[in-house]
Design a protein around this motif. Structure first.
Motif, short mmCIF file in Angstrom:
data_model
loop_
_atom_site.label_atom_id
_atom_site.label_comp_id
_atom_site.label_asym_id
_atom_site.label_seq_id
_atom_site.Cartn_x
_atom_site.Cartn_y
_atom_site.Cartn_z
N ALA A 1 1.10 -1.08 -0.11
CA ALA A 1 0.13 0.01 -0.15
C ALA A 1 1.17 1.17 -0.33
O ALA A 1 0.69 2.41 -0.49
CB ALA A 1 -0.91 0.14 0.98
N PHE A 2 1.89 1.26 1.08
CA PHE A 2 2.77 2.04 0.93
C PHE A 2 3.39 2.43 -0.10
O PHE A 2 3.29 3.55 -1.25
CB PHE A 2 4.07 2.53 1.90
CG PHE A 2 4.84 3.32 2.01
CD1 PHE A 2 4.39 4.30 2.51
CD2 PHE A 2 6.19 2.86 1.70
CE1 PHE A 2 5.19 5.34 2.38
CE2 PHE A 2 6.93 3.99 1.73
CZ PHE A 2 7.01 5.23 2.10
N VAL A 3 3.93 1.07 -1.02
CA VAL A 3 4.71 1.28 -2.35
C VAL A 3 3.82 1.70 -3.34
O VAL A 3 3.65 3.04 -4.50
CB VAL A 3 5.64 -0.16 -2.99
CG1 VAL A 3 5.34 0.16 -4.52
CG2 VAL A 3 6.15 -0.35 -2.06
N ASN A 4 2.76 1.54 -3.18
CA ASN A 4 1.08 2.44 -4.16
C ASN A 4 1.33 3.79 -3.85
O ASN A 4 0.95 4.66 -5.44
CB ASN A 4 0.09 1.58 -4.28
CG ASN A 4 -0.05 0.22 -4.94
OD1 ASN A 4 0.35 0.51 -5.94
ND2 ASN A 4 -0.83 -0.87 -4.67
N LYS A 5 0.92 4.46 -2.75
CA LYS A 5 1.54 5.98 -2.41
C LYS A 5 2.17 6.87 -2.78
O LYS A 5 2.05 8.14 -3.90
CB LYS A 5 1.27 5.78 -1.40
CG LYS A 5 -0.57 5.03 -0.85
CD LYS A 5 -0.76 6.01 0.81
CE LYS A 5 -1.82 5.23 1.57
NZ LYS A 5 -1.96 5.01 2.61
N VAL A 6 3.97 6.17 -3.18
CA VAL A 6 4.55 6.36 -3.66
C VAL A 6 4.63 6.53 -4.76
O VAL A 6 4.99 8.00 -5.39
CB VAL A 6 6.09 5.82 -3.11
CG1 VAL A 6 7.25 6.43 -3.73
CG2 VAL A 6 5.96 5.70 -1.30
N GLU B 1 4.44 9.23 -10.18
CA GLU B 1 3.42 9.68 -11.37
C GLU B 1 3.10 11.74 -11.04
O GLU B 1 3.34 12.74 -11.95
CB GLU B 1 1.69 9.15 -11.26
CG GLU B 1 2.24 8.19 -11.81
CD GLU B 1 2.91 8.21 -13.95
OE1 GLU B 1 2.43 8.73 -14.02
OE2 GLU B 1 4.42 7.70 -13.79
N GLU B 2 3.24 12.54 -9.95
CA GLU B 2 2.46 13.53 -10.16
C GLU B 2 3.47 14.65 -9.86
O GLU B 2 3.46 15.30 -10.96
CB GLU B 2 1.55 14.33 -8.86
CG GLU B 2 1.48 15.24 -8.00
CD GLU B 2 1.18 15.58 -6.46
OE1 GLU B 2 0.85 16.07 -5.94
OE2 GLU B 2 0.25 15.10 -6.46
N LEU B 3 4.61 14.10 -9.71
CA LEU B 3 6.17 15.06 -9.73
C LEU B 3 6.41 14.68 -10.96
O LEU B 3 7.37 15.45 -11.37
CB LEU B 3 6.87 15.23 -8.93
CG LEU B 3 6.12 14.83 -7.22
CD1 LEU B 3 7.39 14.53 -6.04
CD2 LEU B 3 5.88 17.21 -6.90
#
Length: 78
Positions: free
Chosen positions: A23-28, A33-35
């Motif tokens: 879950a942490f990896v997916n949030k990273v 992607e945003e940056l």
């Protein structure tokens, strides 16, 4: 704590289990992607996430892009 070595920022994070690590990896991944700046990510031993980042398009060195990514990842881990 992030460590800088060989023009790369690295940090490891530990979680209770694989599901939390993933879950942490997916949030990273969403932040990356945003940056528009993508780190290397490795899950080891089912619950440890190792992240490293460098800016390849300026000769593989640590830049403000890496620092911002690290700050955003740290905010996730709080």
């Amino acid at each position: 704590m992030w460590m800088e070595s060989e023009q790369t920022l690295t940090r490891s994070f530990s979680f209770n289990n694989f599901v939390e690590a993933l879950a942490f990896v997916n949030k990273v991944g969403e932040i990356a992607e945003e940056l528009g700046h993508h780190p290397d990510i490795c899950i080891k031993d089912y619950n440890s996430v190792h992240i490293s980042t460098t800016t390849h398009d300026v000769g593989s060195r640590v830049t403000e892009k890496d620092q911002e990514l690290a700050r955003r990842i740290d905010a996730l881990a709080l």
